[in-house]
Design a protein around this motif. Sequence first.
Motif, short mmCIF file in Angstrom:
data_model
loop_
_atom_site.label_atom_id
_atom_site.label_comp_id
_atom_site.label_asym_id
_atom_site.label_seq_id
_atom_site.Cartn_x
_atom_site.Cartn_y
_atom_site.Cartn_z
N PRO A 5 -82.30 -104.63 -90.86
CA PRO A 5 -81.92 -105.60 -91.54
C PRO A 5 -82.35 -105.55 -92.91
O PRO A 5 -83.32 -105.36 -93.08
N LYS A 6 -81.30 -105.79 -93.88
CA LYS A 6 -81.98 -106.30 -95.22
C LYS A 6 -81.63 -107.62 -95.55
O LYS A 6 -80.68 -108.17 -95.40
N ILE A 7 -82.40 -108.13 -96.60
CA ILE A 7 -82.56 -109.43 -96.77
C ILE A 7 -82.80 -109.49 -98.42
O ILE A 7 -84.05 -108.99 -98.77
N ASP A 8 -81.94 -109.68 -99.24
CA ASP A 8 -81.95 -109.68 -100.61
C ASP A 8 -82.42 -110.81 -101.15
O ASP A 8 -82.81 -112.00 -100.60
N THR A 9 -82.83 -110.84 -102.55
CA THR A 9 -83.10 -111.92 -103.22
C THR A 9 -82.54 -113.24 -103.23
O THR A 9 -82.87 -114.43 -102.96
N ALA A 10 -81.22 -113.12 -103.22
CA ALA A 10 -80.27 -114.37 -103.04
C ALA A 10 -80.51 -115.04 -101.60
O ALA A 10 -80.73 -116.24 -101.58
N GLN A 11 -80.73 -114.34 -100.66
CA GLN A 11 -81.13 -114.87 -99.17
C GLN A 11 -82.29 -115.57 -99.17
O GLN A 11 -82.49 -116.45 -98.65
N ARG A 12 -83.33 -114.84 -99.88
CA ARG A 12 -84.50 -115.24 -100.00
C ARG A 12 -84.76 -116.75 -100.60
O ARG A 12 -85.37 -117.71 -100.08
N ARG A 13 -84.12 -116.67 -101.63
CA ARG A 13 -83.94 -117.99 -102.48
C ARG A 13 -83.19 -119.11 -101.67
O ARG A 13 -83.78 -120.32 -101.51
N ALA A 14 -82.39 -118.81 -100.81
CA ALA A 14 -81.74 -119.72 -100.03
C ALA A 14 -82.26 -120.20 -98.82
O ALA A 14 -82.62 -121.41 -98.42
N ARG A 15 -82.94 -119.30 -98.17
CA ARG A 15 -84.02 -119.67 -97.23
C ARG A 15 -85.21 -120.84 -97.78
O ARG A 15 -85.38 -121.72 -96.82
N LEU A 16 -85.84 -120.38 -98.88
CA LEU A 16 -86.53 -121.21 -99.47
C LEU A 16 -86.20 -122.72 -99.98
O LEU A 16 -86.80 -123.55 -99.30
N ALA A 17 -84.98 -122.69 -100.33
CA ALA A 17 -84.34 -124.14 -100.62
C ALA A 17 -84.29 -125.00 -99.25
O ALA A 17 -84.47 -126.10 -99.16
N MET A 18 -83.76 -124.12 -98.13
CA MET A 18 -83.65 -124.95 -96.87
C MET A 18 -85.01 -125.09 -96.18
O MET A 18 -85.32 -126.22 -95.65
N ARG A 19 -85.70 -124.15 -95.99
CA ARG A 19 -86.99 -124.26 -95.04
C ARG A 19 -87.95 -125.01 -95.62
O ARG A 19 -88.87 -125.75 -95.19
N HIS A 20 -87.97 -125.11 -97.12
CA HIS A 20 -89.16 -125.89 -97.76
C HIS A 20 -88.61 -127.16 -97.99
O HIS A 20 -89.16 -127.77 -99.01
#
Length: 387
Positions: A5-20
Amino acid sequence: MSARPKIDTAQRRARLAMRHLLAPAHRCTSPEQVAQAVVALHATDPATVFLSTGARLDRPGTAALERALYEDRTLVRMHGMRHTLFVFPAELAPVVQASTMRKVAEKERRGLLAFAAEGGFDAAWLAKTEQRTLAALGEAGQATGARLGELVPELREAITVAAGKPYEAKQTIGVRLLRVMGMEGSIVRDRPIGGWTSGQHQWALREALPELPVAAAQAELVRHWLASYGPATEEDVKWWTGWGLREVRAALAACEAVPVDLTEGTGFVLADATDPVPEPAPWAALLPALDPTPMGWRQRDWYLPTENRAELFDRSGNIGPTVWWNGRIVGGWAQRADGELALEYLEEVGADAEAAVAAEAAGLQAWLGTTRVTPRFRTPLERRLSG
Protein backbone atom coordinates in the motif's frame (compact mmCIF):
# COMPACT_ATOMS: atom_id res chain seq x y z
CA MET A 1 2.60 -10.81 -4.66
CA SER A 2 0.29 -7.86 -4.06
CA ALA A 3 1.77 -4.37 -4.18
CA ARG A 4 2.59 -2.68 -0.91
CA PRO A 5 0.00 0.00 0.00
CA LYS A 6 1.07 3.57 -0.71
CA ILE A 7 0.04 6.48 1.51
CA ASP A 8 0.78 9.89 0.07
CA THR A 9 1.27 13.20 1.85
CA ALA A 10 -2.32 14.34 1.32
CA GLN A 11 -3.55 11.18 3.02
CA ARG A 12 -1.20 11.67 5.94
CA ARG A 13 -2.53 15.18 6.46
CA ALA A 14 -6.12 13.94 6.25
CA ARG A 15 -5.41 11.30 8.90
CA LEU A 16 -3.76 13.91 11.12
CA ALA A 17 -6.82 16.17 10.91
CA MET A 18 -9.16 13.35 11.89
CA ARG A 19 -7.14 11.35 14.40
CA HIS A 20 -5.67 14.34 16.24
CA LEU A 21 -9.10 16.00 16.46
CA LEU A 22 -7.95 19.19 14.74
CA ALA A 23 -10.51 19.62 11.97
CA PRO A 24 -13.68 21.16 13.47
CA ALA A 25 -15.83 18.20 12.43
CA HIS A 26 -13.64 15.89 14.51
CA ARG A 27 -13.25 17.92 17.70
CA CYS A 28 -14.56 16.31 20.86
CA THR A 29 -16.19 17.02 24.20
CA SER A 30 -13.82 15.76 26.92
CA PRO A 31 -10.13 15.96 27.89
CA GLU A 32 -10.05 12.16 28.18
CA GLN A 33 -10.95 11.87 24.49
CA VAL A 34 -8.17 14.29 23.61
CA ALA A 35 -5.55 12.35 25.57
CA GLN A 36 -6.66 9.08 24.00
CA ALA A 37 -6.46 10.63 20.53
CA VAL A 38 -2.90 11.94 20.87
CA VAL A 39 -1.69 9.26 23.37
CA ALA A 40 0.39 11.73 25.40
CA LEU A 41 0.12 15.47 26.07
CA HIS A 42 3.44 17.20 26.68
CA ALA A 43 3.47 18.49 30.26
CA THR A 44 6.94 19.97 30.77
CA ASP A 45 5.22 23.33 30.36
CA PRO A 46 1.97 23.16 32.41
CA ALA A 47 0.14 25.51 30.04
CA THR A 48 0.71 23.19 27.07
CA VAL A 49 -1.60 20.52 28.51
CA PHE A 50 -4.49 22.98 28.73
CA LEU A 51 -3.85 24.71 25.41
CA SER A 52 -3.37 21.44 23.51
CA THR A 53 -6.58 20.08 25.00
CA GLY A 54 -8.50 23.29 24.33
CA ALA A 55 -7.48 23.28 20.66
CA ARG A 56 -9.29 19.94 20.23
CA LEU A 57 -12.45 20.56 22.26
CA ASP A 58 -15.77 21.86 21.00
CA ARG A 59 -15.90 24.10 24.07
CA PRO A 60 -12.42 24.78 25.48
CA GLY A 61 -11.92 25.54 29.14
CA THR A 62 -9.93 24.46 32.19
CA ALA A 63 -12.49 22.97 34.59
CA ALA A 64 -12.98 19.61 32.87
CA LEU A 65 -9.24 19.01 32.52
CA GLU A 66 -8.56 19.93 36.16
CA ARG A 67 -11.32 17.55 37.22
CA ALA A 68 -9.85 14.74 35.10
CA LEU A 69 -6.34 15.31 36.52
CA TYR A 70 -7.01 16.02 40.18
CA GLU A 71 -10.44 14.59 41.09
CA ASP A 72 -11.47 11.77 38.76
CA ARG A 73 -7.82 10.76 38.10
CA THR A 74 -8.76 9.64 34.59
CA LEU A 75 -5.61 11.43 33.40
CA VAL A 76 -2.22 11.23 35.07
CA ARG A 77 0.91 13.39 34.82
CA MET A 78 4.09 11.29 34.81
CA HIS A 79 7.46 10.91 33.14
CA GLY A 80 7.44 8.90 29.94
CA MET A 81 9.23 8.69 26.64
CA ARG A 82 12.62 10.44 26.36
CA HIS A 83 12.49 11.20 30.14
CA THR A 84 9.85 13.84 29.33
CA LEU A 85 6.86 14.77 31.50
CA PHE A 86 3.50 13.94 29.87
CA VAL A 87 -0.18 13.60 30.69
CA PHE A 88 -1.49 10.14 29.79
CA PRO A 89 -4.86 8.41 29.98
CA ALA A 90 -4.80 6.62 33.34
CA GLU A 91 -5.29 3.23 31.73
CA LEU A 92 -2.11 3.73 29.70
CA ALA A 93 0.05 4.53 32.75
CA PRO A 94 1.03 0.88 33.48
CA VAL A 95 2.01 0.46 29.82
CA VAL A 96 4.24 3.54 29.88
CA GLN A 97 5.76 2.54 33.22
CA ALA A 98 6.65 -0.96 32.07
CA SER A 99 7.67 -0.13 28.50
CA THR A 100 9.81 2.89 29.22
CA MET A 101 10.03 4.26 32.74
CA ARG A 102 10.93 1.17 34.74
CA LYS A 103 14.37 0.99 33.13
CA VAL A 104 14.86 4.76 33.41
CA ALA A 105 13.77 4.78 37.05
CA GLU A 106 16.23 2.01 37.91
CA LYS A 107 19.05 4.09 36.46
CA GLU A 108 17.86 7.20 38.29
CA ARG A 109 17.70 5.22 41.54
CA ARG A 110 21.33 4.14 41.12
CA GLY A 111 22.29 7.76 40.51
CA LEU A 112 20.39 8.84 43.62
CA LEU A 113 22.21 6.27 45.77
CA ALA A 114 25.57 7.48 44.43
CA PHE A 115 24.56 11.10 45.02
CA ALA A 116 23.53 10.37 48.61
CA ALA A 117 26.77 8.48 49.25
CA GLU A 118 28.77 11.56 48.24
CA GLY A 119 27.16 13.34 51.17
CA GLY A 120 27.82 10.50 53.57
CA PHE A 121 24.29 9.04 53.51
CA ASP A 122 23.94 5.30 52.94
CA ALA A 123 21.13 3.25 51.38
CA ALA A 124 19.53 2.50 54.77
CA TRP A 125 19.35 6.22 55.63
CA LEU A 126 17.85 6.98 52.24
CA ALA A 127 15.25 4.20 52.57
CA LYS A 128 14.21 5.49 55.99
CA THR A 129 13.91 9.04 54.62
CA GLU A 130 11.77 7.76 51.77
CA GLN A 131 9.44 5.92 54.15
CA ARG A 132 9.11 9.02 56.31
CA THR A 133 8.28 11.04 53.19
CA LEU A 134 5.55 8.61 52.15
CA ALA A 135 4.09 8.65 55.66
CA ALA A 136 4.13 12.46 55.80
CA LEU A 137 2.51 12.71 52.40
CA GLY A 138 -0.15 10.19 53.37
CA GLU A 139 -1.02 12.26 56.41
CA ALA A 140 -0.94 15.60 54.59
CA GLY A 141 -2.84 14.40 51.53
CA GLN A 142 -0.82 16.60 49.22
CA ALA A 143 2.18 18.86 49.69
CA THR A 144 4.81 20.78 47.76
CA GLY A 145 8.43 19.73 47.90
CA ALA A 146 9.11 22.69 50.21
CA ARG A 147 6.35 21.62 52.59
CA LEU A 148 7.64 18.06 52.61
CA GLY A 149 11.04 19.43 53.53
CA GLU A 150 9.45 20.97 56.61
CA LEU A 151 7.72 17.71 57.51
CA VAL A 152 10.77 15.55 56.80
CA PRO A 153 13.90 17.63 57.56
CA GLU A 154 16.17 14.96 56.03
CA LEU A 155 14.90 16.05 52.61
CA ARG A 156 16.64 19.40 53.15
CA GLU A 157 20.10 17.83 53.49
CA ALA A 158 22.26 19.43 50.78
CA ILE A 159 25.14 17.85 48.89
CA THR A 160 27.71 19.67 46.76
CA VAL A 161 27.79 18.55 43.14
CA ALA A 162 30.63 19.20 40.65
CA ALA A 163 32.86 20.33 43.52
CA GLY A 164 35.71 22.60 42.42
CA LYS A 165 34.22 23.26 38.97
CA PRO A 166 32.82 26.55 37.67
CA TYR A 167 29.29 25.13 37.86
CA GLU A 168 29.66 23.78 41.41
CA ALA A 169 26.31 23.85 43.22
CA LYS A 170 24.45 22.44 46.18
CA GLN A 171 21.45 20.17 45.63
CA THR A 172 19.12 18.81 48.28
CA ILE A 173 18.34 15.15 48.78
CA GLY A 174 14.65 16.05 48.44
CA VAL A 175 14.92 17.33 44.87
CA ARG A 176 16.52 14.08 43.69
CA LEU A 177 14.48 11.73 45.86
CA LEU A 178 11.06 13.13 44.94
CA ARG A 179 11.93 12.99 41.25
CA VAL A 180 12.94 9.32 41.52
CA MET A 181 9.86 8.45 43.57
CA GLY A 182 7.74 10.09 40.89
CA MET A 183 9.48 8.12 38.16
CA GLU A 184 9.00 4.88 40.09
CA GLY A 185 5.32 5.67 40.56
CA SER A 186 4.95 5.81 44.36
CA ILE A 187 3.99 9.51 44.21
CA VAL A 188 2.36 11.67 41.55
CA ARG A 189 2.29 15.35 40.65
CA ASP A 190 -0.97 16.81 41.88
CA ARG A 191 -2.79 20.14 41.79
CA PRO A 192 -0.52 23.18 41.28
CA ILE A 193 -0.13 26.13 43.59
CA GLY A 194 -1.84 28.96 41.73
CA GLY A 195 -3.55 28.86 38.35
CA TRP A 196 -3.35 26.34 35.53
CA THR A 197 -0.20 27.92 34.07
CA SER A 198 1.73 27.48 37.34
CA GLY A 199 4.74 25.16 37.39
CA GLN A 200 4.77 24.81 41.18
CA HIS A 201 2.99 21.52 41.80
CA GLN A 202 2.11 19.49 44.86
CA TRP A 203 2.83 15.79 45.38
CA ALA A 204 0.32 13.10 46.36
CA LEU A 205 0.51 9.37 46.99
CA ARG A 206 -0.24 7.10 44.06
CA GLU A 207 -1.68 3.61 43.96
CA ALA A 208 0.74 0.94 42.79
CA LEU A 209 0.55 0.24 39.07
CA PRO A 210 0.07 -3.31 37.75
CA GLU A 211 3.31 -5.01 36.71
CA LEU A 212 3.44 -5.74 32.96
CA PRO A 213 6.07 -7.58 30.91
CA VAL A 214 8.34 -5.12 29.11
CA ALA A 215 7.95 -6.55 25.59
CA ALA A 216 4.17 -6.76 25.84
CA ALA A 217 3.99 -3.19 27.16
CA GLN A 218 6.21 -1.90 24.35
CA ALA A 219 4.02 -3.57 21.74
CA GLU A 220 0.92 -2.09 23.36
CA LEU A 221 2.39 1.43 23.44
CA VAL A 222 3.39 1.24 19.78
CA ARG A 223 -0.08 -0.05 18.90
CA HIS A 224 -1.68 2.96 20.57
CA TRP A 225 0.81 5.30 18.95
CA LEU A 226 0.40 3.94 15.42
CA ALA A 227 -3.38 4.20 15.75
CA SER A 228 -2.92 7.95 16.21
CA TYR A 229 0.32 8.73 14.34
CA GLY A 230 0.60 6.07 11.65
CA PRO A 231 1.90 5.86 9.06
CA ALA A 232 5.31 6.41 10.59
CA THR A 233 8.83 5.24 9.89
CA GLU A 234 11.02 3.21 12.21
CA GLU A 235 13.00 6.38 12.82
CA ASP A 236 9.80 8.17 13.91
CA VAL A 237 8.94 5.41 16.38
CA LYS A 238 12.52 5.26 17.69
CA TRP A 239 12.59 9.02 18.23
CA TRP A 240 9.17 9.25 19.88
CA THR A 241 9.71 6.33 22.26
CA GLY A 242 13.40 6.89 22.95
CA TRP A 243 14.01 3.14 22.58
CA GLY A 244 16.70 1.34 20.65
CA LEU A 245 16.05 0.16 17.11
CA ARG A 246 15.87 -3.50 18.17
CA GLU A 247 13.09 -2.72 20.65
CA VAL A 248 11.23 -0.68 18.02
CA ARG A 249 11.37 -3.47 15.45
CA ALA A 250 10.25 -6.07 17.98
CA ALA A 251 7.28 -3.91 19.04
CA LEU A 252 6.27 -3.25 15.42
CA ALA A 253 6.35 -6.98 14.72
CA ALA A 254 4.43 -7.82 17.90
CA CYS A 255 1.57 -5.45 17.07
CA GLU A 256 1.55 -6.80 13.48
CA ALA A 257 2.22 -3.41 11.90
CA VAL A 258 1.93 -3.39 8.11
CA PRO A 259 4.65 -1.77 5.93
CA VAL A 260 3.50 0.92 3.48
CA ASP A 261 5.24 3.15 0.98
CA LEU A 262 5.74 6.80 1.96
CA THR A 263 7.55 9.64 0.25
CA GLU A 264 10.13 9.28 3.05
CA GLY A 265 10.55 5.53 2.46
CA THR A 266 8.96 2.62 4.31
CA GLY A 267 6.37 3.45 6.94
CA PHE A 268 4.12 1.36 9.16
CA VAL A 269 0.42 1.35 9.99
CA LEU A 270 -1.84 -0.99 11.91
CA ALA A 271 -3.36 -3.75 9.80
CA ASP A 272 -6.82 -2.12 9.75
CA ALA A 273 -5.50 1.31 8.66
CA THR A 274 -4.35 0.81 5.06
CA ASP A 275 -7.53 2.10 3.38
CA PRO A 276 -7.77 5.81 2.47
CA VAL A 277 -9.68 8.19 4.74
CA PRO A 278 -11.96 10.99 3.44
CA GLU A 279 -10.46 14.44 2.91
CA PRO A 280 -11.72 16.82 5.62
CA ALA A 281 -13.20 20.22 4.92
CA PRO A 282 -10.58 23.02 5.01
CA TRP A 283 -9.43 23.62 8.56
CA ALA A 284 -7.18 25.83 10.64
CA ALA A 285 -5.71 25.40 14.11
CA LEU A 286 -3.51 27.28 16.55
CA LEU A 287 -1.43 24.83 18.56
CA PRO A 288 0.73 25.72 21.57
CA ALA A 289 4.42 25.20 22.17
CA LEU A 290 5.31 21.50 22.57
CA ASP A 291 1.95 20.35 21.23
CA PRO A 292 2.00 16.57 20.60
CA THR A 293 1.10 16.89 16.91
CA PRO A 294 4.11 18.86 15.63
CA MET A 295 6.31 16.95 18.11
CA GLY A 296 4.94 13.59 17.01
CA TRP A 297 7.36 12.61 14.23
CA ARG A 298 11.09 12.73 13.69
CA GLN A 299 10.69 13.20 9.93
CA ARG A 300 8.57 16.33 9.47
CA ASP A 301 8.90 17.41 5.85
CA TRP A 302 5.34 16.34 5.05
CA TYR A 303 3.89 18.98 7.38
CA LEU A 304 6.74 21.44 7.98
CA PRO A 305 9.18 22.65 5.31
CA THR A 306 12.81 22.49 6.41
CA GLU A 307 13.41 26.16 5.65
CA ASN A 308 10.83 27.25 8.26
CA ARG A 309 12.13 25.24 11.19
CA ALA A 310 14.71 27.70 12.51
CA GLU A 311 11.96 30.20 13.33
CA LEU A 312 9.77 27.66 15.12
CA PHE A 313 12.20 25.58 17.20
CA ASP A 314 14.58 26.46 19.99
CA ARG A 315 18.13 25.10 20.09
CA SER A 316 17.06 22.01 22.03
CA GLY A 317 14.46 20.94 19.48
CA ASN A 318 11.37 22.25 21.30
CA ILE A 319 8.73 23.67 18.99
CA GLY A 320 6.94 26.93 19.72
CA PRO A 321 3.32 27.93 19.02
CA THR A 322 2.27 27.04 15.46
CA VAL A 323 -0.40 28.03 12.93
CA TRP A 324 -1.84 25.17 10.86
CA TRP A 325 -3.76 25.14 7.61
CA ASN A 326 -5.01 21.86 6.12
CA GLY A 327 -2.43 19.68 7.81
CA ARG A 328 0.61 21.91 7.36
CA ILE A 329 2.40 24.37 9.61
CA VAL A 330 2.21 27.73 7.84
CA GLY A 331 3.21 30.15 10.59
CA GLY A 332 3.43 30.89 14.28
CA TRP A 333 1.67 32.89 16.96
CA ALA A 334 2.33 34.47 20.34
CA GLN A 335 0.47 36.30 23.07
CA ARG A 336 1.53 39.86 23.78
CA ALA A 337 1.60 41.45 27.22
CA ASP A 338 -1.82 43.04 26.66
CA GLY A 339 -3.35 39.66 25.78
CA GLU A 340 -3.56 40.23 22.03
CA LEU A 341 -2.61 37.26 19.87
CA ALA A 342 -0.07 38.10 17.18
CA LEU A 343 0.28 35.96 14.05
CA GLU A 344 2.96 35.63 11.40
CA TYR A 345 2.79 33.51 8.26
CA LEU A 346 5.90 31.88 6.88
CA GLU A 347 4.39 31.47 3.42
CA GLU A 348 1.49 32.72 1.31
CA VAL A 349 -1.73 31.00 2.37
CA GLY A 350 -4.56 32.91 0.70
CA ALA A 351 -7.60 34.78 1.96
CA ASP A 352 -9.62 31.69 2.97
CA ALA A 353 -6.81 30.43 5.20
CA GLU A 354 -6.25 33.84 6.77
CA ALA A 355 -9.96 34.16 7.59
CA ALA A 356 -10.08 30.69 9.15
CA VAL A 357 -6.93 31.32 11.20
CA ALA A 358 -8.28 34.69 12.37
CA ALA A 359 -11.45 32.97 13.59
CA GLU A 360 -9.38 30.42 15.54
CA ALA A 361 -7.28 33.22 17.03
CA ALA A 362 -10.36 35.14 18.13
CA GLY A 363 -11.75 32.03 19.82
CA LEU A 364 -8.47 31.33 21.62
CA GLN A 365 -8.12 34.94 22.75
CA ALA A 366 -11.67 34.93 24.12
CA TRP A 367 -11.00 31.71 26.01
CA LEU A 368 -7.71 32.95 27.52
CA GLY A 369 -9.28 36.21 28.66
CA THR A 370 -6.98 37.81 31.23
CA THR A 371 -4.65 34.79 31.42
CA ARG A 372 -1.15 35.39 30.06
CA VAL A 373 0.83 32.48 28.66
CA THR A 374 4.56 32.59 27.95
CA PRO A 375 6.05 29.32 26.72
CA ARG A 376 8.74 27.85 28.93
CA PHE A 377 10.90 27.26 25.85
CA ARG A 378 11.13 30.43 23.77
CA THR A 379 11.61 30.26 20.00
CA PRO A 380 12.78 33.03 17.64
CA LEU A 381 9.34 33.66 16.10
CA GLU A 382 7.49 33.57 19.42
CA ARG A 383 9.95 36.01 21.01
CA ARG A 384 9.63 38.43 18.11
CA LEU A 385 5.84 38.34 18.01
CA SER A 386 5.37 38.70 21.77
CA GLY A 387 7.67 41.73 22.05
